[in-house]
Design a protein around this motif. Structure first.
Motif, PDB file in Angstrom:
ATOM      1  N   UNK A  12       0.819  -1.220   0.000  1.00 13.82           N
ATOM      2  CA  UNK A  12       0.000   0.000   0.000  1.00 13.82           C
ATOM      3  C   UNK A  12       0.853   1.272   0.000  1.00 13.82           C
ATOM      4  N   UNK A  13       1.880   1.255  -0.804  1.00 12.02           N
ATOM      5  CA  UNK A  13       2.737   2.431  -0.947  1.00 12.02           C
ATOM      6  C   UNK A  13       1.937   3.657  -1.360  1.00 12.02           C
ATOM      7  N   UNK A  14       0.938   3.459  -2.174  1.00  8.90           N
ATOM      8  CA  UNK A  14      -0.017   4.522  -2.496  1.00  8.90           C
ATOM      9  C   UNK A  14      -1.402   4.020  -2.094  1.00  8.90           C
ATOM     10  N   UNK A  15      -2.030   4.693  -1.124  1.00  6.78           N
ATOM     11  CA  UNK A  15      -3.321   4.192  -0.618  1.00  6.78           C
ATOM     12  C   UNK A  15      -4.470   4.511  -1.566  1.00  6.78           C
ATOM     13  N   UNK A  16      -4.303   4.218  -2.818  1.00  4.91           N
ATOM     14  CA  UNK A  16      -5.282   4.678  -3.814  1.00  4.91           C
ATOM     15  C   UNK A  16      -6.632   3.988  -3.686  1.00  4.91           C
ATOM     16  N   UNK A  32       6.569  13.667  -3.764  1.00 10.04           N
ATOM     17  CA  UNK A  32       5.144  13.349  -3.848  1.00 10.04           C
ATOM     18  C   UNK A  32       4.452  14.010  -2.677  1.00 10.04           C
ATOM     19  N   UNK A  38       0.992  14.480  -0.320  1.00 10.27           N
ATOM     20  CA  UNK A  38      -0.264  13.850   0.085  1.00 10.27           C
ATOM     21  C   UNK A  38      -1.049  14.840   0.931  1.00 10.27           C
ATOM     22  N   UNK A  81      -2.958  12.062  -3.517  1.00  9.06           N
ATOM     23  CA  UNK A  81      -1.537  11.714  -3.567  1.00  9.06           C
ATOM     24  C   UNK A  81      -1.040  12.171  -4.922  1.00  9.06           C
ATOM     25  N   UNK A 115      -1.888  -4.660  -3.875  1.00  3.31           N
ATOM     26  CA  UNK A 115      -1.208  -3.482  -3.328  1.00  3.31           C
ATOM     27  C   UNK A 115       0.241  -3.780  -2.920  1.00  3.31           C
ATOM     28  N   UNK A 116       0.787  -4.850  -3.453  1.00  2.00           N
ATOM     29  CA  UNK A 116       2.137  -5.264  -3.066  1.00  2.00           C
ATOM     30  C   UNK A 116       3.162  -4.825  -4.111  1.00  2.00           C
TER      31      UNK A 116
END
Lengths: 356, 356, 356, 356
Positions: A269-273, C278, C280, C285, D276-277
Motif C-alpha cells: 500500500x505504498x499509495x493508498x489509492x 510526492x 499527500x 496523492x 497493493x504489493x
C-alpha cells in the motif's frame, strides 16, 4: 466441502462494523447464514429491517438470544463496543457457540488473559480474533512470499496505520475507552509483525520503546493519549518492528507497511489509492485515497467470515488464535506504558511486559 | 554577480568523491575554477591526467600545496578520507582559504568541536560541510514548501538511508574508521531532520533511542557495528525523527523520506528510480533503481559547489554551517551510544549528549 | 581523447533555446568552448552580457560572423527561428564549419532536401540535427535494451507529445510558420519511432493516416492547424507508430512513449514528474509535472553538445544524420497532408510521400 | 426496495464466465437467486454439483429449460459461446424472460440487428448486454467526473485492451468464430468511448481507420486476423477514439485508458497491478499484473448482476441498452473492414458503415 451445510450466525452489535458483517454474512458468504442479530439500539434495528433479510430474528440482549434463539445458531460474530467483547465471548462459549471476535479482546491485559483461559475449557469451539489484515489479499500474498522464501528471512518491519484527520474530533470522545492509540490502531501492525516475523516461545519480545505527540488534538493529553505515536519493538529473535500510528492524515486512511527480507523488500500500500483512476489536472498527477480503513479492507472482512466458516465447518486450524491476540495486546500495552513512562519496557522470562 | 571573477579551488583527495568534485569544478560550475589538486596516490594522479584539464597543478601533500601553491587558490574542497578532514580543514583555514568539506567533520565529537572552534577565529572565511541533500532539487523543493507553510507545521520525519548490499563486504574493512552506521549513513537523515524541523537554541534534543541488527555482515559485530540500525530522536520542540539506516538492499540505493506536516505529508524518493523508464515483462511492471547515492545525488554535488562559490564570491550567508554539522554529529553519536548501551540517551541542558 | 583541444563554437540565435545552448557550451561541456554568438536582437545581447563569459565575441549577422570571426570557430550551433535554419546551415558549411542544428531543418520538405544535398558536398564536415530525445538518458537506455534484445523485436510505438495549455495562445501567433502540429511537435515522436523501429532502405513508409481537432484554440482552424492531432504510420517493415500531439494539457508537458516488443514493453515517462517529491494532502496523492519540454530534457541538451563535440574532435560517426531528419520531415509532412485531405497518404517506391 | 422479492435466474452456459456468473448469483448478489442452469457439457454439470447450491435445477438444453422450468425463473443470464447468444436471447424473450447477455450480441452485424428488433416487441422485458467496464468502480468514477464536469468536455480517448500472450495459442483455434480482434477485444474500448464521448443521433460516426500486424501468431493470417490491431474512430461530434488491441503482452492483462478533457485528463489502470504489493529486489522495483481480464473485473461482474437485478425489480432504465451494443458492433465491424481493405470506412447518413 459440502455446500449443503451452512454455518448459522448471530451477529452481536449492529453498529458501524457489525452492520457490515451482518450484510456480508447475509449476502456474500456462501457457507454462512445470518440467522439472528442482537443490538439494543432502536436505530440499529431500523437499519436492519431495511438492509437485512426479513426472516432473521432480532434480539435486544445477548441473554435472550442465547436462551431463546440459541438452538438456531452455531456461531456468533461479536462486533459490539470493545468493553463488552470479553464478557460476550465468554457468554457465547458457555452457550456452546463458536466465536468470531472483533479486535481487541479487551484493552485490558488481564481481561484478555481471562478470555484466553476460558477458550481452553472449550477445546471443541473455534474462537478467533478478526485481525483484518490477515485476510487481506495483499498482506496474504506477502505472507506467501515469506513462506516460500522469496524475500529471504524477514528481519525488519516498518508499518504505519495513519487515519484521516477528523476535524470533528469524534474519536477524542471515546479516547478513555480506546486504550490509547498504540492499542487502538497499533495492534494491527503488531499482529502483522508477529505474523511475518514469527517470534516463538514463551518470551517473544525483548523490549519496546515508544514516544508520541499531539498535532491536531491537544485535548487528548488529558487522557494521556496522543494523535501520533511511534514505537519500536525488538523481538527476542532479534527482529525489529517500527510502528507509526496517527489520526492526522489529510488525504485519507493510509496504512503502509515495509517488510525487509535478506533477499528483498516488499511495500504494501505504498499509495493508498481508492481505485485505478489517476487524474492529471492543475493539481498535478494524482490519485484519490481510501478515506477510511473500510474501503481499504472491504474484501478482507468478507474473506474473514468465509475463512472462519470453513474453519468451523471443516474443522480446520485457526489462522489466528486468541493467543496471538493476547501477545499483540501485551506488546501494545508495553508500548503504551513506555510512552507514558518515557522508558523502554522489557519483557520478563515468562513473556510478560515489566510495567514498572 | 560578476562572471568575470572566478573562485579558484584546490581539491584535496582525488578518490571516489574527490574525482567527481574535481571534474565538476573543472567543467560544470561557471564561477568556479580548478587550479590544483592534492593526493599522494599515483593512481589518483594518473586518473587526473586523463580526466582533468592539463594546466592544473598537482601536489602530493597539503603542506606543499599551501606553501608553494597557496597564492593561486581561494578555496579548498576537502574530499580526503574522513580521518584527515579535521586537520586539513584547520590547515586550510590557517592558510587563509575558504573550505568546502565533505561530511562528516570527524567521527569524533571532540575533534568536530575543535574545528568549529577554529572557524570562529576566521570570521572572514566561509567554511561549509557539504550535506548533499541540502543541495538536491527534490529536498529543496520540500524545504520551500515547508517555509511557505504548504504542509503546515512539520512534526515528524521518517527517513531511511538504505544502501545496496555489497556482497564483497567492502565497507566492513573500513568499519573501524567509519564511526558506525549511525554516523556514516544516518548523519544525512539527521541533518535533514534538523533542516526541516528547525530545533533552536542550546539544547535541541531531548533524547534518542537506537537499536539494530546484522543481516548480511555478522562480522560487523566485532566493531560493535550493524548493517541495519533504527533510531528515534525526540527534539526539544517535541518533534520527532525516525531514522533507518542499512547496507542490505538488493535493488539499489534507496533513500526515502517522509515529512509529516499538520496540513499534508510529502514523500521524497518513494521509488528510487534510476530514470524515466518502466519495463513490463515477465518480471512484472518495474523500474530500475539508482545503484548508489551518487546516481541519486549527481546534480546535488554540482549545485553544492555552485552555491558555495556564490557564497564566497558574493559574501552570502552559508546555507549550512559547521555548527549544523556539529549538532548532527552529536545526535549521531548519541544514537550510536544508545545502540551500544541499550538505553535512551538524554541531552544535558547545555545541549550535550549524556553518554553514560 | 585529449582534453587539451576544445571545439570552438559560435551559437547563432540567442532566443529561448539558443541562450540555454550558449550557457551549456560556456559552462557545462568540458570539450566545447563558446567563442562567439550571433543575434540581431538587443535584448539577446543584453542577456548575453549578464549570463555568458565576458570574453566572447558578439555578432549581429551571420555574414560578419563568418567573415570576421570565422577563423576563431570550428562549429556553429544554429538555434535561430526555424525559417532561417536551412540557409544558415548552408552558409556555415560553405564557411567550413561543423553544424549542430536545432530541429527541424525546415518545415518545407524541398528546403530540407536542399540542405541534405549540400552536406554531401562537404564530407569532412559533421552536420547533425539535434533531436533531443536521442540524447536523453531514459530514451537512450531503451535504445540499449532494444539493441541488446531485451525487449525482443520492437513492433509498435505509441508516443505522445502533449504540451501544457498556454491560455495566452502564444503559439497560435506563429502557427503559420510552425508547419502545423505534426511537424512542430510530432517530429520528435517520428524520429524516435525511426530510431527504435529501424526502417531501412529507400522506401521506409507504406502509408500514414491522420486526424485532429481543436479544443482550446479554434482560431487555429484558419491556419488549417489543430491543437490535438492523432496519426498512424505504417512502416514498410510492418511496424507501426501511433502518435498523439497536443498543446492542451492542464498539468504540464507530458511526453509519453510506449514501446511494444515481442518480449516486453517499456513505458518512458509514464508520470511526467518534475522531481522526486510526492505530496499527500486534500488534493490526494500527487506529483508536480514538468511544466515544459525544457525541464524534461535539460540534461539531454547538454549531452547533445557533448556528444556532437566528441563526434567532431574524435571523428566519430554521427548519432543522427541529416538524412534521418529528412525522413522524419517526410513522414510529418505526409501526416499533415493526410490530416488536411482526410485520406491516407501512401509512399512511392522511391520513398516519397504521394501528396495528392 | 424490498429485500423480500428476489429475481430468479437461470444461467445459460456454464463455461469460463458462466460458472463465475452462476456463483455470483448464487452467493454474492443479495436480490438475485440462482434457480437453474443450462449446459449440455458433462464437465460443466460436474463442476456445478461441487460449486453451486444443491437445490438448483439443471438442464441440458434451453428448450427444456423454458418448457419445464420456465415458470420458476424471471430472468436469464446468457454466457454461452458467442454464436448462440442471439438465438438464446430471442428464445428467452419469447419465453417472457428478462435477459442479461454477455457481449457481443453477435459477431455478425445483421444478426445483432435482429436481436435489437426483437427487443422492441417486448417493451416490458429488460434486455441488457453486459459490458463489464460500465460496472467497474474505476470506470464509473470517471463517468461521474465527466458528468460532473470535472474534466471539462472530453474530446479524445486512447484505450488499449492488451491481453497476456498465451504461448499455447489457444485463442487461435476460435479465431474463425471470434469475429476478429477488433470485435473480440476492441468492443469494450468502443463501448467505453461511446459512454464517455456521448455521440448522439442516427449517425454517430464519421469514419474509422484501422491497421494491424501479427507478432506472436502468424497463423492468424489465414483467418484475416492479427494479434495487434490499431484503430482510430472519428465521431460525428468531432471526438476521437484511438484503440489498440492485442494478445501479446508478457506481463499480464493490461487494459489502459486515457480520457482527455478540456480541463483535465484521467488515466485508468496506468499500472495493471494485481494487488497493493510492490517488490524491491534484484529485478528492480516492481508489481505483479492481473493475469487476465477476470482478476481486473471480478467485482464488476458482481456489480453487473446486482444492477441488472435492480433494474428489473425496481423497473429502472437500463444502464446500457442493446442499441448501445449494436452501435459498438457497427464500429468494430467498420474497423475490421478498414483493416482488411486498407482504406478508411465512412458511415452513411443513416448511421451504417459503408463496407465497400
Amino acid at each position: 466441502m459440502s455446500l449443503q451445510r451452512k454455518l448459522r450466525y448471530a451477529v452481536l452489535g449492529i453498529g458501524r462494523m457489525g452492520s457490515r458483517h451482518a450484510q456480508n454474512i447475509a449476502y456474500r458468504t456462501p457457507r454462512a447464514e445470518l440467522v439472528s442479530i442482537c443490538d439494543p439500539r432502536p436505530t440499529s434495528l431500523t437499519w436492519a429491517e431495511k438492509h437485512l433479510p426479513s426472516d432473521i430474528r432480532v434480539y435486544q440482549d445477548s441473554k435472550t438470544l442465547f436462551n431463546e434463539g440459541g438452538d438456531e445458531i452455531d456461531a456468533v460474530l461479536i462486533a459490539s463496543e470493545t468493553g463488552s467483547h470479553a464478557s460476550l465471548a465468554i457468554e457465547a462459549m458457555r452457550a456452546g457457540k463458536h466465536v468470531l471476535l472483533e479486535k481487541p479482546i479487551s484493552i485490558d491485559l488481564e481481561t484478555s488473559r481471562t478470555v484466553v483461559e476460558e477458550t481452553k475449557k472449550f477445546p471443541d469451539l473455534k474462537v478467533m480474533v478478526g485481525f483484518s489484515r490477515r485476510f487481506d489479499e495483499s498482506y496474504r500474498s506477502v505472507k506467501e512470499m515469506i513462506d516460500q522464501g522469496k524475500l529471504g528471512e524477514p528481519h525488519l518491519i516498518k508499518s504505519a496505520t495513519n487515519d484521516q484527520h477528523d476535524p470533528s474530533g469524534f474519536f477524542v470522545s471515546y479516547a478513555s475507552a480506546s486504550g490509547g492509540i498504540f492499542i487502538d490502531c497499533g495492534i494491527h501492525d503488531i499482529d502483522l509483525a508477529r505474523w511475518y516475523l514469527s517470534p516463538q516461545g514463551i518470551k517473544q519480545v525483548k523490549r519496546v520503546f515508544a514516544l508520541g505527540h499531539n498535532i491536531q488534538h491537544p485535548e487528548l493529553a488529558k487522557y494521556d493519549d496522543v494523535d501520533n505515536g511511534v514505537g519500536v519493538v525488538e523481538f527476542e529473535n532479534g527482529k525489529i518492528l517500527v510502528v507509526h500510528v496517527n489520526r492526522t492524515m489529510n488525504h485519507g486512511h493510509d496504512c503502509f507497511t515495509e517488510v525487509f527480507g535478506k533477499e528483498g523488500k516488499v511495500v504494501v500500500n505504498g499509495n493508498p489509492q481508492l481505485n485505478r483512476v489517476e487524474i492529471r489536472d492543475t493539481h498535478g498527477v494524482r490519485t484519490e485515497s481510501t478515506p477510511t480503513y473500510y474501503e481499504r479492507f472491504r474484501e478482507a472482512f468478507v474473506n474473514e467470515v468465509n475463512e472462519f466458516t470453513d474453519v468451523v465447518l471443516d474443522n480446520k486450524p485457526l489462522p489466528v488464535s486468541c493467543e496471538d491476540a493476547l501477545e499483540a495486546t501485551k506488546i501494545a500495552t508495553a508500548l503504551t506504558h513506555s510512552f507514558k513512562s518515557g522508558q523502554p519496557v522489557y519483557f520478563s522470562s515468562d513473556g510478560q511486559p515489566i510495567l514498572v
